[in-house]
Scaffold this motif. Structure first.
Motif, short mmCIF file in Angstrom:
data_model
loop_
_atom_site.label_atom_id
_atom_site.label_comp_id
_atom_site.label_asym_id
_atom_site.label_seq_id
_atom_site.Cartn_x
_atom_site.Cartn_y
_atom_site.Cartn_z
N ARG A 34 0.88 -1.20 0.10
CA ARG A 34 0.06 -0.03 -0.02
C ARG A 34 0.88 1.25 0.08
NH1 ARG A 34 -3.18 -3.73 2.93
NH2 ARG A 34 -2.21 -3.08 5.02
N SER A 137 -1.93 1.78 6.55
CA SER A 137 -0.42 1.65 6.28
C SER A 137 0.67 2.25 7.15
CB SER A 137 -0.49 2.56 4.91
OG SER A 137 -1.34 2.15 3.92
N ALA A 177 -5.42 3.88 2.47
CA ALA A 177 -4.47 4.19 1.50
C ALA A 177 -5.05 4.64 0.05
CB ALA A 177 -3.50 3.01 1.40
#
Length: 183
Positions: A34, A137, A177
């Motif tokens: 990501r 993330s 993300a």
């Protein structure tokens, strides 16, 4: 909006995605994938990508464990901030890099949730930045033997309280993300 005047830009801040930091991290491969996708979108959008790299006695600068994971590639000319403390602003040139790029909004991802991520998002917020944490993330290692909650709970709790963070003239947010630098 940020309390920093004349700083309309947004930067992606990638923190400590180094071999030794993420070797046993929660959802390591997913987080790396990501982040790599966000880096690509940020570059395409012309947004600054700033890399943060930690070193200390247990992870000396130049060692294999200190290096960034190979799945994340720094592009020539992108700033790399070397730090020795949890908050990426402490004792570094991060503030100068952000000022030079007119950045007032940071999008933060990386490791380690309960240490460098938390320190840096709070440090940025108190310095006047708008701060968006990329909820899927950032990652951490298992510190349950030291009394910490399970990794997924540490991440979820950080996302929960950051969504509610408030201060005059600044914003805090948590986004996935896929929403970062999306066209």
């Amino acid at each position: 909006m940020t309390t920093l005047e004349g700083r309309p830009a947004t930067a992606l801040l990638v923190i400590d995605m180094q071999h030794d930091v993420v070797v046993a991290a929660h959802d390591r491969d997913g987080v790396i994938a990501r982040i790599a996708a966000m880096v690509k979108r940020a570059r395409k959008a012309g947004a600054p990508v700033i890399w943060v790299q930690h070193s200390d006695a247990g992870m000396p600068e130049g060692s294999e464990g200190w290096r960034y994971v190979p799945e994340l590639t720094m592009k020539a000319g992108e700033p790399v901030i070397h730090k020795r403390y949890g908050d990426a602003f402490e004792g570094t040139g991060l503030e100068a890099e952000l000022a030079n790029a007119a950045v007032g909004h940071l999008v933060v991802c990386g490791a380690q949730t309960d240490m460098c991520i938390r320190s840096t998002i709070h440090g940025a917020f108190t310095r006047g930045y708008d701060v968006t944490l990329v909820g899927d993330s950032h990652t951490t290692e298992d510190l349950t033997e030291l009394g910490a909650p399970p990794m997924a709970d540490v991440i979820a709790h950080t996302n929960l309280y950051w969504e509610s963070q408030r201060a005059p003239g600044r914003t805090a947010a948590v986004v996935p993300a896929a929403a970062v630098f999306a066209s």
